[in-house]
Design a protein around this motif. Structure first.
Motif, mmCIF file in Angstrom:
data_model
loop_
_atom_site.group_PDB
_atom_site.id
_atom_site.type_symbol
_atom_site.label_atom_id
_atom_site.label_comp_id
_atom_site.label_asym_id
_atom_site.label_seq_id
_atom_site.Cartn_x
_atom_site.Cartn_y
_atom_site.Cartn_z
ATOM 1 N N ASP A 73 0.835 -1.182 0.049
ATOM 2 C CA ASP A 73 -0.132 0.155 0.089
ATOM 3 C C ASP A 73 0.825 1.240 0.082
ATOM 4 O O ASP A 73 0.517 2.275 -0.586
ATOM 5 C CB ASP A 73 -0.901 -0.063 1.117
ATOM 6 N N VAL A 74 2.033 1.235 0.677
ATOM 7 C CA VAL A 74 3.006 2.335 0.738
ATOM 8 C C VAL A 74 4.441 1.650 0.603
ATOM 9 O O VAL A 74 4.690 0.699 1.142
ATOM 10 C CB VAL A 74 3.068 2.789 2.213
ATOM 11 N N VAL A 75 4.990 2.444 -0.594
ATOM 12 C CA VAL A 75 6.385 2.082 -0.774
ATOM 13 C C VAL A 75 7.134 3.342 -0.254
ATOM 14 O O VAL A 75 7.077 4.368 -0.660
ATOM 15 C CB VAL A 75 6.579 2.174 -2.458
ATOM 16 N N HIS A 76 7.828 3.217 1.027
ATOM 17 C CA HIS A 76 8.481 4.040 1.545
ATOM 18 C C HIS A 76 9.939 4.038 1.244
ATOM 19 O O HIS A 76 10.677 3.030 1.629
ATOM 20 C CB HIS A 76 8.349 3.757 3.085
ATOM 21 N N ALA A 77 10.393 4.664 0.506
ATOM 22 C CA ALA A 77 11.537 4.741 -0.133
ATOM 23 C C ALA A 77 12.837 5.842 0.665
ATOM 24 O O ALA A 77 12.522 6.929 0.604
ATOM 25 C CB ALA A 77 11.600 5.204 -1.601
ATOM 26 N N HIS A 78 13.641 5.106 1.162
ATOM 27 C CA HIS A 78 14.628 5.854 1.951
ATOM 28 C C HIS A 78 15.945 6.518 1.001
ATOM 29 O O HIS A 78 16.765 5.563 0.658
ATOM 30 C CB HIS A 78 15.148 4.851 3.293
ATOM 31 N N ASP A 79 15.819 7.626 1.111
ATOM 32 C CA ASP A 79 17.129 8.478 0.342
ATOM 33 C C ASP A 79 16.787 8.535 -0.918
ATOM 34 O O ASP A 79 15.923 7.895 -1.560
ATOM 35 C CB ASP A 79 18.402 8.001 0.864
ATOM 36 N N PHE A 80 17.780 8.961 -1.725
ATOM 37 C CA PHE A 80 17.801 9.565 -3.161
ATOM 38 C C PHE A 80 17.575 8.237 -4.167
ATOM 39 O O PHE A 80 16.742 8.166 -5.055
ATOM 40 C CB PHE A 80 18.754 10.283 -3.588
ATOM 41 N N LYS A 81 18.580 7.185 -3.981
ATOM 42 C CA LYS A 81 18.511 6.397 -5.036
ATOM 43 C C LYS A 81 16.941 5.529 -4.882
ATOM 44 O O LYS A 81 16.520 5.263 -5.987
ATOM 45 C CB LYS A 81 19.717 5.310 -5.093
ATOM 46 N N ALA A 82 16.744 5.298 -3.810
ATOM 47 C CA ALA A 82 15.651 4.255 -3.455
ATOM 48 C C ALA A 82 14.298 5.136 -4.350
ATOM 49 O O ALA A 82 13.318 4.620 -4.557
ATOM 50 C CB ALA A 82 15.149 3.750 -2.287
ATOM 51 N N SER A 83 14.413 6.468 -3.722
ATOM 52 C CA SER A 83 13.259 7.304 -4.092
ATOM 53 C C SER A 83 12.970 7.543 -5.666
ATOM 54 O O SER A 83 11.959 7.390 -6.300
ATOM 55 C CB SER A 83 13.487 8.722 -3.624
ATOM 56 N N ILE A 84 14.126 7.649 -6.488
ATOM 57 C CA ILE A 84 14.175 7.868 -7.972
ATOM 58 C C ILE A 84 13.849 6.663 -8.366
ATOM 59 O O ILE A 84 12.924 6.440 -9.570
ATOM 60 C CB ILE A 84 15.632 8.151 -8.222
ATOM 61 N N LEU A 85 14.247 5.336 -7.967
ATOM 62 C CA LEU A 85 13.584 4.104 -8.416
ATOM 63 C C LEU A 85 12.127 3.785 -8.236
ATOM 64 O O LEU A 85 11.469 3.262 -9.253
ATOM 65 C CB LEU A 85 14.531 2.888 -8.037
ATOM 66 N N ALA A 86 11.925 4.243 -7.371
ATOM 67 C CA ALA A 86 10.382 3.826 -6.863
ATOM 68 C C ALA A 86 9.576 4.960 -7.666
ATOM 69 O O ALA A 86 8.389 4.499 -8.259
ATOM 70 C CB ALA A 86 9.990 4.574 -5.545
ATOM 71 N N SER A 87 10.064 6.221 -8.070
ATOM 72 C CA SER A 87 9.382 6.866 -9.062
ATOM 73 C C SER A 87 9.237 6.512 -10.638
ATOM 74 O O SER A 87 8.321 6.605 -11.150
ATOM 75 C CB SER A 87 9.756 8.503 -8.948
ATOM 76 N N LEU A 88 10.281 5.764 -10.769
ATOM 77 C CA LEU A 88 10.064 4.920 -12.132
ATOM 78 C C LEU A 88 9.064 4.056 -12.164
ATOM 79 O O LEU A 88 8.570 3.654 -13.376
ATOM 80 C CB LEU A 88 11.599 4.306 -12.402
ATOM 81 N N LEU A 89 8.755 3.621 -10.911
ATOM 82 C CA LEU A 89 7.952 2.580 -10.821
ATOM 83 C C LEU A 89 6.488 2.911 -10.526
ATOM 84 O O LEU A 89 5.546 2.335 -10.082
ATOM 85 C CB LEU A 89 7.953 1.387 -9.914
ATOM 86 N N SER A 90 6.259 4.303 -10.498
ATOM 87 C CA SER A 90 4.934 4.966 -10.140
ATOM 88 C C SER A 90 3.680 4.716 -10.854
ATOM 89 O O SER A 90 2.698 4.271 -10.216
ATOM 90 C CB SER A 90 5.271 6.612 -10.181
ATOM 91 N N ARG A 91 3.810 4.031 -11.977
ATOM 92 C CA ARG A 91 2.681 3.728 -12.707
ATOM 93 C C ARG A 91 2.199 2.428 -12.261
ATOM 94 O O ARG A 91 1.070 2.146 -11.892
ATOM 95 C CB ARG A 91 2.825 3.463 -14.273
ATOM 96 N N VAL A 92 3.086 1.519 -12.061
ATOM 97 C CA VAL A 92 2.734 0.091 -11.316
ATOM 98 C C VAL A 92 2.103 0.480 -9.897
ATOM 99 O O VAL A 92 1.192 -0.112 -9.640
ATOM 100 C CB VAL A 92 4.285 -0.830 -11.148
ATOM 101 N N ILE A 93 2.799 1.177 -9.130
ATOM 102 C CA ILE A 93 2.469 1.392 -7.770
ATOM 103 C C ILE A 93 1.203 1.992 -7.712
ATOM 104 O O ILE A 93 0.302 1.413 -6.801
ATOM 105 C CB ILE A 93 3.466 2.207 -6.934
ATOM 106 N N HIS A 94 0.860 3.330 -8.430
ATOM 107 C CA HIS A 94 -0.438 3.579 -8.470
ATOM 108 C C HIS A 94 -1.458 3.014 -9.096
ATOM 109 O O HIS A 94 -2.381 2.976 -8.482
ATOM 110 C CB HIS A 94 -0.254 5.063 -9.047
ATOM 111 N N LYS A 95 -1.284 2.025 -10.130
ATOM 112 C CA LYS A 95 -2.185 1.126 -10.788
ATOM 113 C C LYS A 95 -2.675 0.250 -9.664
ATOM 114 O O LYS A 95 -3.857 -0.096 -9.718
ATOM 115 C CB LYS A 95 -1.654 0.437 -11.623
ATOM 116 N N GLN A 96 -1.793 -0.128 -8.624
ATOM 117 C CA GLN A 96 -2.025 -1.276 -7.713
ATOM 118 C C GLN A 96 -2.743 -0.343 -6.452
ATOM 119 O O GLN A 96 -2.878 -1.037 -5.175
ATOM 120 C CB GLN A 96 -1.047 -1.989 -7.325
#
Length: 349
Positions: A73-96
């Motif tokens: 339900d929540v992707v809590h990405a800690h610091d820059f690399k994790a945050s940037i990678l999570a944003s690249l998967l925003s379509r998948v995350i938001h679709k779910q």
């Protein structure tokens, strides 16, 4: 019950990882899963009965596979690399029907100017739902601070005081004058720390210091301690999952960082009534002042404060009491939990 995935870039156990453990232990109304490579963190998570999804490395494809299968339900990405990678998967995350929370634990100098990291993070902010920053300085000093400000919530670190006091008394140690709890890396400026201790030694030849931590500059700093004739003064004890006995058995805390996000170790030391001598970076000005220690970029000022604290018992007692009072006031766990719930889009009770 919401499922929160904490995404981290390494398997180390340091400042950011410590904060994640605090979040997990304080926020009981959600299911927490720790996602990272294997490493020292695995033992800590096992000890605390926290679920750990181990990945070979933090990459787009590894993260996508886990998120598509587990549907957090929540992707809590800690610091820059994790945050940037999570944003690249925003379509998948938001679709779910999930959300992305970015959490910046430090005030990285690379994002205070136009750089690849600052630009990539600015783009990622378009797809991130909320951003948690460890101090207001992280917002103010980010080169694209206008973008960050729109989605940012300040979440200064907190500490469970009873827990760290209990941990601090688990074993006895020799007494130290100073504790230095810091990774042995460039951002903590270990050479400056050694220089300051050498200057203090001129006034207090028997000064005793414990240095808790490890890092990429460790071998270099060990050699420097020997070359500066400080082997009898500085005890490098290495990385410790429980550093609190060293803080408890020292009189003063010191930090010589080039940059900081918040300064969690400083707050922990203050909660154990330790005056702090530090450089004025990141969130430290919110913690330390002339009543409970000193903040300065001048080595001579830092040295004078250390010498006076260790030489004048009344001066030390006054700052020791002020340090604990200040930390207790700032250590607002209820506010911390409310901010987390807002970030996780949980209905406040």
């Amino acid at each position: 019950m919401k499922k929160v995935f904490h995404i981290l870039n390494t398997g180390n156990f340091s400042g950011a990882e410590h904060v994640v453990l605090t979040i997990i232990q304080l926020e009981n109304d959600v299911e927490h899963v720790y996602v990272s490579p294997d490493g020292p963190i695995s033992e800590v998570l096992s000890k605390n009965n926290i679920k750990h999804l181990k990945i070979s490395k933090l990459s787009y494809f590894n993260l996508k596979k886990i998120i598509k299968f587990e549907k957090p339900d929540v992707v809590h990405a800690h610091d820059f690399k994790a945050s940037i990678l999570a944003s690249l998967l925003s379509r998948v995350i938001h679709k779910q029907k999930g959300i992305i929370v970015s959490h910046l634990h430090k005030n990285d100098p690379q994002v205070k100017k136009i750089s690849l990291k600052s630009i990539l993070y600015a783009i990622s902010l378009l797809f991130i739902d909320k951003t948690l920053v460890v101090s207001k300085a992280v917002i103010d000093e980010y080169v694209f601070h206008g973008l960050l400000k729109r989605k940012a919530l300040v979440l200064g670190n907190v500490v469970e005081t009873k827990k760290i006091v209990s941990e601090a008394q688990k074993y006895k140690l020799d007494k130290f004058d100073i504790s230095y709890i810091a990774r042995i890396s460039d951002e903590k400026n270990p050479e400056r720390f050694i220089k300051i201790i050498k200057m203090v030694k001129h006034y207090l030849p028997n000064i005793k210091v414990c240095w808790v931590g490890s890092g990429d500059l460790e071998a270099q700093m060990r050699e420097k301690i020997i070359s500066e004739n400080l082997s009898e003064n500085i005890d490098m004890v290495g990385f410790k999952t429980n550093p609190y006995p060293y803080i408890f058995n020292s009189k003063i805390g010191i930090l010589t960082s080039k940059w900081e996000g918040f300064g969690l170790g400083v707050l922990e030391s203050m909660l154990m009534s330790k005056p702090i001598v530090a450089t004025p970076v990141g969130g430290l000005p919110k913690l330390v002042n002339s009543q409970n220690g000193i903040l300065s970029d001048d080595d001579n000022v830092l040295v004078r404060e250390i010498v006076e604290l260790l030489s004048d018992e009344e001066y030390y007692k006054k700052k020791s009491v002020a340090s604990r009072l200040k930390a207790t006031k700032l250590n607002d766990i209820n506010r911390y939990q409310r901010t987390l719930q807002i970030a996780y889009d949980i209905q406040l009770k």
